[in-house]
Every structure is written in C-alpha cells, then in structure tokens.
Design an enzyme around this catalytic site. Structure first.
Site, PDB file in Angstrom:
ATOM      1  N   ARG A  89     -15.465   5.133   6.096  1.00 51.93           N
ATOM      2  CA  ARG A  89     -14.483   4.321   5.370  1.00 51.93           C
ATOM      3  C   ARG A  89     -13.304   3.940   6.273  1.00 51.93           C
ATOM      4  NH1 ARG A  89     -13.876   4.593  -0.891  1.00 51.93           N
ATOM      5  NH2 ARG A  89     -16.017   5.287  -0.796  1.00 51.93           N
ATOM      6  N   TYR A 121     -26.920   9.050   3.596  1.00 47.07           N
ATOM      7  CA  TYR A 121     -27.286   7.912   4.430  1.00 47.07           C
ATOM      8  C   TYR A 121     -26.667   8.078   5.809  1.00 47.07           C
ATOM      9  CZ  TYR A 121     -22.828   6.347   2.386  1.00 47.07           C
ATOM     10  OH  TYR A 121     -21.530   6.273   1.935  1.00 47.07           O
ATOM     11  N   GLU A 126       0.854  -1.198   0.000  1.00 51.46           N
ATOM     12  CA  GLU A 126       0.000   0.000   0.000  1.00 51.46           C
ATOM     13  C   GLU A 126       0.884   1.241   0.000  1.00 51.46           C
ATOM     14  OE1 GLU A 126      -3.235   1.049  -0.242  1.00 51.46           O
ATOM     15  OE2 GLU A 126      -2.410   3.048   0.144  1.00 51.46           O
ATOM     16  N   ASP A 179     -12.108  -1.311  -8.697  1.00 49.99           N
ATOM     17  CA  ASP A 179     -12.107  -0.128  -9.569  1.00 49.99           C
ATOM     18  C   ASP A 179     -11.050  -0.220 -10.660  1.00 49.99           C
ATOM     19  OD1 ASP A 179     -14.210   1.120  -8.342  1.00 49.99           O
ATOM     20  OD2 ASP A 179     -13.063   2.851  -7.622  1.00 49.99           O
TER      21      ASP A 179
HETATM   22  C1  FAD Z   1     -17.777  10.403  -4.343  1.00 50.99           C
HETATM   23  C2  FAD Z   1     -17.770   8.897  -4.283  1.00 50.99           C
HETATM   24  C3  FAD Z   1     -18.696   8.220  -3.471  1.00 50.99           C
HETATM   25  C4  FAD Z   1     -18.720   6.809  -3.442  1.00 50.99           C
HETATM   26  N1  FAD Z   1     -19.647   6.144  -2.665  1.00 50.99           N
HETATM   27  C5  FAD Z   1     -19.695   4.780  -2.698  1.00 50.99           C
HETATM   28  C6  FAD Z   1     -20.669   4.028  -1.938  1.00 50.99           C
HETATM   29  O1  FAD Z   1     -21.473   4.581  -1.197  1.00 50.99           O
HETATM   30  N2  FAD Z   1     -20.678   2.659  -2.058  1.00 50.99           N
HETATM   31  C7  FAD Z   1     -19.772   2.009  -2.849  1.00 50.99           C
HETATM   32  O2  FAD Z   1     -19.834   0.760  -2.944  1.00 50.99           O
HETATM   33  N3  FAD Z   1     -18.829   2.667  -3.539  1.00 50.99           N
HETATM   34  C8  FAD Z   1     -18.768   4.028  -3.483  1.00 50.99           C
HETATM   35  N4  FAD Z   1     -17.815   4.694  -4.192  1.00 50.99           N
HETATM   36  C9  FAD Z   1     -16.849   3.924  -4.976  1.00 50.99           C
HETATM   37  C10 FAD Z   1     -15.792   3.291  -4.091  1.00 50.99           C
HETATM   38  O3  FAD Z   1     -15.116   4.280  -3.357  1.00 50.99           O
HETATM   39  C11 FAD Z   1     -14.778   2.542  -4.915  1.00 50.99           C
HETATM   40  O4  FAD Z   1     -15.449   1.841  -5.938  1.00 50.99           O
HETATM   41  C12 FAD Z   1     -14.013   1.549  -4.053  1.00 50.99           C
HETATM   42  O5  FAD Z   1     -13.263   2.231  -3.079  1.00 50.99           O
HETATM   43  C13 FAD Z   1     -13.099   0.692  -4.930  1.00 50.99           C
HETATM   44  O6  FAD Z   1     -12.311  -0.158  -4.118  1.00 50.99           O
HETATM   45  P1  FAD Z   1     -10.873  -0.605  -4.630  1.00 50.99           P
HETATM   46  O7  FAD Z   1     -10.333  -1.475  -3.562  1.00 50.99           O
HETATM   47  O8  FAD Z   1     -10.970  -1.123  -6.021  1.00 50.99           O
HETATM   48  O9  FAD Z   1     -10.036   0.745  -4.717  1.00 50.99           O
HETATM   49  P2  FAD Z   1      -9.689   1.781  -3.567  1.00 50.99           P
HETATM   50  O10 FAD Z   1     -10.594   1.643  -2.408  1.00 50.99           O
HETATM   51  O11 FAD Z   1      -9.586   3.111  -4.267  1.00 50.99           O
HETATM   52  O12 FAD Z   1      -8.241   1.333  -3.080  1.00 50.99           O
HETATM   53  C14 FAD Z   1      -7.090   1.436  -3.879  1.00 50.99           C
HETATM   54  C15 FAD Z   1      -5.882   1.399  -2.944  1.00 50.99           C
HETATM   55  O13 FAD Z   1      -4.706   1.245  -3.738  1.00 50.99           O
HETATM   56  C16 FAD Z   1      -3.706   2.108  -3.238  1.00 50.99           C
HETATM   57  N5  FAD Z   1      -2.794   2.381  -4.365  1.00 50.99           N
HETATM   58  C17 FAD Z   1      -3.062   3.064  -5.503  1.00 50.99           C
HETATM   59  N6  FAD Z   1      -2.001   3.081  -6.314  1.00 50.99           N
HETATM   60  C18 FAD Z   1      -1.023   2.404  -5.684  1.00 50.99           C
HETATM   61  C19 FAD Z   1       0.323   2.082  -6.012  1.00 50.99           C
HETATM   62  N7  FAD Z   1       0.878   2.477  -7.190  1.00 50.99           N
HETATM   63  N8  FAD Z   1       1.059   1.359  -5.132  1.00 50.99           N
HETATM   64  C20 FAD Z   1       0.519   0.918  -3.955  1.00 50.99           C
HETATM   65  N9  FAD Z   1      -0.757   1.210  -3.579  1.00 50.99           N
HETATM   66  C21 FAD Z   1      -1.519   1.935  -4.433  1.00 50.99           C
HETATM   67  C22 FAD Z   1      -4.488   3.343  -2.774  1.00 50.99           C
HETATM   68  O14 FAD Z   1      -3.738   4.144  -1.874  1.00 50.99           O
HETATM   69  C23 FAD Z   1      -5.704   2.678  -2.138  1.00 50.99           C
HETATM   70  O15 FAD Z   1      -5.491   2.366  -0.776  1.00 50.99           O
HETATM   71  C24 FAD Z   1     -17.783   6.091  -4.228  1.00 50.99           C
HETATM   72  C25 FAD Z   1     -16.836   6.783  -5.009  1.00 50.99           C
HETATM   73  C26 FAD Z   1     -16.823   8.177  -5.056  1.00 50.99           C
HETATM   74  C27 FAD Z   1     -15.818   8.887  -5.929  1.00 50.99           C
END
Ligand code: FAD
Length: 407
Positions: free
Chosen positions: A111, A217, A37, A297
């Site tokens: 979060r 919410y 991370e 994502d």
């Molecule tokens: C305004 C907004 C509101 C939202 N509300 C909701 C909701 O209510 N419900 C819902 O389900 N979703 C919601 N989402 C979407 C949700 O936040 C994301 O879809 C979710 O966090 C994706 O999870 P993830 O693990 O794929 O990525 P993330 O949670 O973004 O985690 C990615 C991680 O990778 C790390 N990282 C990135 N690049 C590197 C690198 N090069 N080296 C090492 N580490 C790295 C980052 O620091 C981070 O910790 C919302 C999004 C937005 C923008």
C-alpha cells in the site's frame, strides 16, 4: 467572514487510494483539487492491496500504470484450495490470458508503494498533510471546513474520501452505522523465500474451510513478498468500539489448527499483534448533502472477501470526475445525483457479493460444500463469480452486471 480563508473549488478529504486517484481523474478533466489528509505521512506500513483490471485499466488511462507495475507483481493464477488437505479445488490463470481479455494485470502491491506512486503523480503541492478535518458547515455557496489545528478553509465542493470510519459520511447521513460481520482478520507480510511449504507462491490463493479462510497474494516488483489475510468466524461479538484491537500472537492459529503446513507455516512466519474487525455497512439512502459528496469506503465500505474495497473506490473516481466536469458551479446536486446513479447499483452488487462469498467459503462439510467445490473446479467459476467485477471498464460504464453470485 470567509474572505481571509484559503478557498478551493474542490477539496478532497482523505489522501487514501480513492482521494489520490480522484485528484488524478479530476486533473484529466482540467479540474484542480486540494487534498486534506490528517496523517503526517502517507505510509501504511504492513498493508497491501490487490488491484484487479477494473482498477488497473483506469490507472493506465491516468498515466500511472507503468510506475505502478515496477513495484507490483502480476498474479499468475487464482487458486482455491481445501485449507486442510491442500487439494486444489479450482484454478484460473490470471496472467497472460487475463491481460489479453481485460486489458491490464491483476496486481499485488504494498500500500505504501501504491500511495507513493499516486501521490507523486498528484504532486505534493496539492496534498496538505497533517490537516485533520473535524467539522463541516455549509454557508451560502461554500462549505466551511474546520481543522483540528483551529484553522478553517472553504470550498465550492467537498468530496469525503475519508475511509470506512468517515466523518463526512456522518455529516451527510447524520449517524454511524457499521455492523460487525461476525468475522475478523489477521494480516501479515512475509518474504516469499521463507515459505518453503507454499505451492504456487506467485498466485493469489484462497485456502478455505468451515472455520475460516486464508487469502494471500504475491507482491513487490520481484514478487518477493506475500501478503496474507487470515479470516476467522470469531469472535461472535466484536468487543470494542475500535475496529482494530490488540491480539496475542497465538490467537491467529486457533481457527486453522490441523490445516495444511503451507497455512500454518505462513501464519507462524510473522508475529501478529492485532485483530481486525471486518465491518459491513448497509447501503446509504444518499451519498450527498448540499455541496458535499462521498466516495470510496465512505460511501460504500464493504468486507474484503473479494478484495474490492480499493478497486471500487478507484472505479468511483472516474464517474465523479466526469460528472463534476459538467456540474453547475451554483448547484452541484444534479452532478452528484448523476454520479450516484452511475455507481449505486454496481457498488451494491459488489458489496453483496463480497458479503456472500464469505458464507460460501466457510460452508460446513457436507453436500453444499461438495457442490461449491465442484463449481470451483468447473471452467465457469471465474465467469460466474468474478468476471463481472474484474471485466468492468469504469471509463465506458460497460454495463457488465452480476452473474451467478453464489457457489
Ligand atoms: C484487512 C483488509 C484487507 C483489504 N484488502 C483489500 C484488497 O486486497 N483489495 C482492495 O481493493 N481493498 C482491500 N481492502 C479495502 C481497502 O483497504 C479500502 O476499501 C480502501 O482503502 C478504501 O479507499 P478509500 O480511499 O475510500 O479510503 P482509505 O484508503 O481508508 O483512505 C482514507 C483516508 O482519509 C484519511 N482521513 C480519514 N479521516 C480524515 C479526516 N477527518 N480528515 C482528513 N483525513 C482523513 C485517512 O487518514 C486516509 O488516508 C481491505 C481492507 C481490509 C480491512
């Protein structure tokens, strides 16, 4: 060359919601994984997430639901309102009946609390903080991982769970392809007790109108806070490379001028200094390359209008863990293909529905908006638009497919 470097069978890049949940799902299958991370601390202050039953049922299976429930609020109802008059357009109870039907609650959580519960379950020895991955290269049966501090590691399999602006995604597909959705958002968290104008403070609610919508919410163990996302149809073009830009506090009011006092009170209760671009991405031709695969994502970022980004990342983890458990260590391609095959249709359908719902929420006044309002008030609305999303059990691939997606 690779002999002196730390080596792991599975490395997950990113300790976000998807990466942490994947580590738990892999452990359930007897697979240890190391997470890299980039940040020094897992604390996204001021952000929240709503977790629907398609994710919370999996958290029960992974043994973290009890701890999560202590810091979360189960929503009472899902309510759609006219943003200007406050009139109720539709209401679906999502308390006891939802739990009985889908097997788990619809939770609102900070979060930082969610990441704390997940990271404690994973264990700090498995999560390496301040490890910013800057590059990948495949060499023989390993992936070489370059870090910003100049060090290197190797892994048999790398999972890119590094979020919407994924470096791993660029390595897999060769380019970056985010498209501004034409909508942006302001976010805030407010103590519930300050919202004297707000009816049903413990429900998840959409206040809708032609210029935007306000979604909020309740969250926290006592439902003591409300998280909001105010979405506007502006600006027409996104002005920056960054996805979050500084904003003047008063900008948040313009799309909601003259709206119901509950809306203006909520927006006015907290100073907002940032505007978020709501980006979408076209579906990828593939989610993997060699020994590297994408999750969450990084694979299928979506606009947040159904609140499904985190929930879809969580769903992914079960399918990927199951396929990796039977993968050929010499060549994981077949396992990656099987995982992608299980997840592609579902995530595309949720991506599309999330995009489409904003169009529906922002209809101009007129017959189409009247028809939408009538549908929202009917008993079939939840069934038509959301039951196929919330009722999906990732551990059973229950095959619930999109219903009528529109109004
Ligand atoms: C305004 C907004 C509101 C939202 N509300 C909701 C909701 O209510 N419900 C819902 O389900 N979703 C919601 N989402 C979407 C949700 O936040 C994301 O879809 C979710 O966090 C994706 O999870 P993830 O693990 O794929 O990525 P993330 O949670 O973004 O985690 C990615 C991680 O990778 C790390 N990282 C990135 N690049 C590197 C690198 N090069 N080296 C090492 N580490 C790295 C980052 O620091 C981070 O910790 C919302 C999004 C937005 C923008």
């Amino acid at each position: 060359m690779t002999q002196d470097m730390p080596h792991d069978d599975v490395v997950i890049i990113g300790a976000g919601i998807g990466g942490l949940t994947l580590a738990l799902a892999l452990r359930e299958r007897g697979i240890g994984a190391t997470i890299l991370e980039r940040t020094a601390e897992l604390r996204e202050v001021g952000a929240a997430v709503a977790l629907s039953a398609n994710a919370t049922t999996l958290f029960r299976r992974l043994g973290v639901l009890d701890a999560l429930e202590e810091v979360s609020w189960a929503q009472s109802d899902l309510i759609f309102r006219d943003g200007r008059t406050g009139a109720t357009l539709g209401r679906t109870p999502v308390g006891a009946t939802y739990r009985a039907r889908f097997g788990a609650d619809y939770l609102g959580v900070h979060r930082a609390d969610l990441q704390r519960v997940l990271s404690e379950a994973v264990g700090s020895d498995r999560i390496l903080m301040s490890r910013h991955v800057t590059g990948l290269r495949e060499e023989g049966a390993h992936v070489l991982i370059d870090l910003a501090d100049g060090s290197r590691r190797t892994a048999g399999v790398v999972v890119g769970a590094d979020g919407a602006r994924s470096l791993v995604r660029r390595w897999v597909v060769g380019h970056d392809d985010a498209i501004y959705s034409g909508r942006s958002g302001f976010r805030g968290i407010i103590p519930t007790e300050q919202l004297s104008e707000l009816p049903d403070p413990h429900a998840i609610q959409f206040w809708i109108g032609p210029t935007g919508h306000l979604l909020h919410y309740a969250m926290g163990g006592e439902g003591q806070d409300v998280n909001f996302l105010a979405v506007s149809r502006t600006p027409e073009r996104w002005p920056a490379d960054e996805w979050v830009v500084p904003a003047r506090d008063e900008e948040k009011f313009a799309p909601f001028a003259g709206w119901h006092p509950a809306v203006t009170q909520m927006l006015g209760a907290v100073e907002v200094t940032q505007r978020w671009a709501l980006m979408r991405r076209p579906p990828l031709p593939t989610w993997h390359r060699g020994r590297v695969v994408l999750l969450g994502d990084a694979a299928h970022a979506l606009v947040p209008h159904h609140g499904q980004g985190a929930n879809q990342a969580i769903e992914d983890t079960w399918a990927l863990a199951e396929e990796l458990a039977t993968a050929d260590p010499r060549d994981p391609t077949a396992a990656f293909e099987a995982y992608e095959g299980r997840r592609r249709l579902r995530t595309r359908a949720v991506q599309f529905a999330s995009w489409q719902v904003a169009e529906v929420l922002h209809l101009p006044d007129g017959p189409e908006a009247d028809a939408r309002n009538a549908h929202m008030g009917s008993s079939s609305y939840f069934e038509d638009t959301l039951a196929w999303i919330h009722g999906y059990d990732p551990t059973h691939d229950s095959g619930i497919r999109p219903g009528r997606l529109s109004r």
